[in-house]
Design a protein around this motif. Sequence first.
Motif, PDB file in Angstrom:
ATOM      1  N   ASP A  63       2.063 -10.339  -2.199  1.00  0.00           N
ATOM      2  CA  ASP A  63       0.703  -9.813  -2.138  1.00  0.00           C
ATOM      3  C   ASP A  63       0.212 -10.036  -0.711  1.00  0.00           C
ATOM      4  O   ASP A  63       0.766 -10.854   0.034  1.00  0.00           O
ATOM      5  CB  ASP A  63      -0.174 -10.573  -3.146  1.00  0.00           C
ATOM      6  CG  ASP A  63      -1.584 -10.013  -3.263  1.00  0.00           C
ATOM      7  OD1 ASP A  63      -1.804  -8.843  -2.897  1.00  0.00           O
ATOM      8  OD2 ASP A  63      -2.463 -10.753  -3.722  1.00  0.00           O
ATOM      9  N   SER A  65      -3.522 -10.158   0.118  1.00  0.00           N
ATOM     10  CA  SER A  65      -4.771 -10.923   0.071  1.00  0.00           C
ATOM     11  C   SER A  65      -4.592 -12.177  -0.771  1.00  0.00           C
ATOM     12  O   SER A  65      -4.600 -12.118  -1.994  1.00  0.00           O
ATOM     13  CB  SER A  65      -5.890 -10.055  -0.517  1.00  0.00           C
ATOM     14  OG  SER A  65      -6.108  -8.935   0.289  1.00  0.00           O
ATOM     15  N   THR A  91       0.303  -4.763  -3.083  1.00  0.00           N
ATOM     16  CA  THR A  91      -1.128  -4.976  -2.893  1.00  0.00           C
ATOM     17  C   THR A  91      -1.957  -3.877  -3.546  1.00  0.00           C
ATOM     18  O   THR A  91      -1.442  -2.805  -3.854  1.00  0.00           O
ATOM     19  CB  THR A  91      -1.454  -5.058  -1.383  1.00  0.00           C
ATOM     20  OG1 THR A  91      -2.827  -5.355  -1.198  1.00  0.00           O
ATOM     21  CG2 THR A  91      -1.095  -3.777  -0.671  1.00  0.00           C
ATOM     22  N   ALA A  92      -3.231  -4.168  -3.720  1.00  0.00           N
ATOM     23  CA  ALA A  92      -4.155  -3.178  -4.284  1.00  0.00           C
ATOM     24  C   ALA A  92      -4.836  -2.355  -3.189  1.00  0.00           C
ATOM     25  O   ALA A  92      -5.604  -1.463  -3.486  1.00  0.00           O
ATOM     26  CB  ALA A  92      -5.211  -3.890  -5.127  1.00  0.00           C
ATOM     27  N   HIS A  93      -4.544  -2.664  -1.934  1.00  0.00           N
ATOM     28  CA  HIS A  93      -5.233  -2.014  -0.816  1.00  0.00           C
ATOM     29  C   HIS A  93      -4.237  -1.326   0.108  1.00  0.00           C
ATOM     30  O   HIS A  93      -3.256  -1.926   0.516  1.00  0.00           O
ATOM     31  CB  HIS A  93      -6.036  -3.048  -0.025  1.00  0.00           C
ATOM     32  CG  HIS A  93      -6.904  -3.901  -0.888  1.00  0.00           C
ATOM     33  ND1 HIS A  93      -8.091  -3.451  -1.416  1.00  0.00           N
ATOM     34  CD2 HIS A  93      -6.744  -5.165  -1.347  1.00  0.00           C
ATOM     35  CE1 HIS A  93      -8.630  -4.405  -2.160  1.00  0.00           C
ATOM     36  NE2 HIS A  93      -7.831  -5.447  -2.138  1.00  0.00           N
ATOM     37  N   ASP A  94      -4.544  -0.081   0.462  1.00  0.00           N
ATOM     38  CA  ASP A  94      -3.648   0.640   1.364  1.00  0.00           C
ATOM     39  C   ASP A  94      -3.988   0.415   2.838  1.00  0.00           C
ATOM     40  O   ASP A  94      -3.275   0.862   3.723  1.00  0.00           O
ATOM     41  CB  ASP A  94      -3.627   2.137   1.046  1.00  0.00           C
ATOM     42  CG  ASP A  94      -4.984   2.798   1.214  1.00  0.00           C
ATOM     43  OD1 ASP A  94      -5.958   2.111   1.594  1.00  0.00           O
ATOM     44  OD2 ASP A  94      -5.076   4.016   0.966  1.00  0.00           O
ATOM     45  N   SER A  95      -5.047  -0.319   3.121  1.00  0.00           N
ATOM     46  CA  SER A  95      -5.527  -0.479   4.496  1.00  0.00           C
ATOM     47  C   SER A  95      -4.586  -1.278   5.398  1.00  0.00           C
ATOM     48  O   SER A  95      -4.741  -1.242   6.615  1.00  0.00           O
ATOM     49  CB  SER A  95      -6.912  -1.126   4.488  1.00  0.00           C
ATOM     50  OG  SER A  95      -6.863  -2.387   3.871  1.00  0.00           O
ATOM     51  N   HIS A  96      -3.624  -1.975   4.826  1.00  0.00           N
ATOM     52  CA  HIS A  96      -2.714  -2.793   5.639  1.00  0.00           C
ATOM     53  C   HIS A  96      -1.348  -2.146   5.848  1.00  0.00           C
ATOM     54  O   HIS A  96      -0.454  -2.761   6.424  1.00  0.00           O
ATOM     55  CB  HIS A  96      -2.505  -4.158   4.972  1.00  0.00           C
ATOM     56  CG  HIS A  96      -3.756  -4.950   4.821  1.00  0.00           C
ATOM     57  ND1 HIS A  96      -4.389  -5.562   5.871  1.00  0.00           N
ATOM     58  CD2 HIS A  96      -4.505  -5.210   3.723  1.00  0.00           C
ATOM     59  CE1 HIS A  96      -5.467  -6.187   5.434  1.00  0.00           C
ATOM     60  NE2 HIS A  96      -5.561  -5.980   4.139  1.00  0.00           N
ATOM     61  N   TYR A 108       6.086  -0.833   0.682  1.00  0.00           N
ATOM     62  CA  TYR A 108       4.683  -1.178   0.479  1.00  0.00           C
ATOM     63  C   TYR A 108       4.291  -0.606  -0.871  1.00  0.00           C
ATOM     64  O   TYR A 108       4.180   0.611  -1.027  1.00  0.00           O
ATOM     65  CB  TYR A 108       3.859  -0.542   1.607  1.00  0.00           C
ATOM     66  CG  TYR A 108       2.449  -1.032   1.748  1.00  0.00           C
ATOM     67  CD1 TYR A 108       2.141  -2.080   2.603  1.00  0.00           C
ATOM     68  CD2 TYR A 108       1.407  -0.416   1.064  1.00  0.00           C
ATOM     69  CE1 TYR A 108       0.836  -2.507   2.772  1.00  0.00           C
ATOM     70  CE2 TYR A 108       0.099  -0.842   1.219  1.00  0.00           C
ATOM     71  CZ  TYR A 108      -0.184  -1.891   2.082  1.00  0.00           C
ATOM     72  OH  TYR A 108      -1.477  -2.316   2.242  1.00  0.00           O
ATOM     73  N   MET A 110       1.787  -0.244  -4.180  1.00  0.00           N
ATOM     74  CA  MET A 110       0.387  -0.319  -4.562  1.00  0.00           C
ATOM     75  C   MET A 110       0.269  -0.767  -6.024  1.00  0.00           C
ATOM     76  O   MET A 110       0.988  -0.284  -6.888  1.00  0.00           O
ATOM     77  CB  MET A 110      -0.274   1.060  -4.406  1.00  0.00           C
ATOM     78  CG  MET A 110      -0.330   1.563  -2.964  1.00  0.00           C
ATOM     79  SD  MET A 110      -1.414   0.581  -1.907  1.00  0.00           S
ATOM     80  CE  MET A 110      -2.984   0.879  -2.696  1.00  0.00           C
TER      81      MET A 110
END
Length: 156
Positions: A63, A65, A91-96, A108, A110
């Motif tokens: 993960d 975060s 992760t739950a966020h695509d911003s990284h 990566y 999601m």
Amino acid sequence: MVPMPPRPTALTVLVVDDETPARSEMAWLLEQDERIATIHQAASGGEALDLLHSTPIDVVFSDISMPGLDGMQLARVIRRFSERPQVVFVTAHDSHAVDAFDLDAVDYLMKPVRPERIGEAVRRCLAATELREEEPAAPGAAGEGVVSGNAVDVDV
């Protein structure tokens, strides 16, 4: 004709997530894949480093975060290992995503993770393992800034 080396058939993986349900689900999904030999789990980046120093790991599914040493910082430390496992971010966020691939992530994923995406990530890890085994070691590869042995300076 040159004989081909045997293909790796099973990976030892480490699942790192501070959320127990997410970590357990990821481990369960990985257990369904016959290409996975062993699954270790860590609830934090620090716990993951402890395992990485005591146990040979082929792939880290992490993960991003997390409190303390987060997944990106963990990947930066892993990059300094002389024999480093591959990293797949979950992760739950695509911003990284861009930063993750800058850190040589193999994949990566999601959340919520679909079983077919895990299968694809495992396939990519096996393909990357084969490529690593075919590459000759770079001169000075174990030089400055590379972590070997059981000590690590976590200066990210």
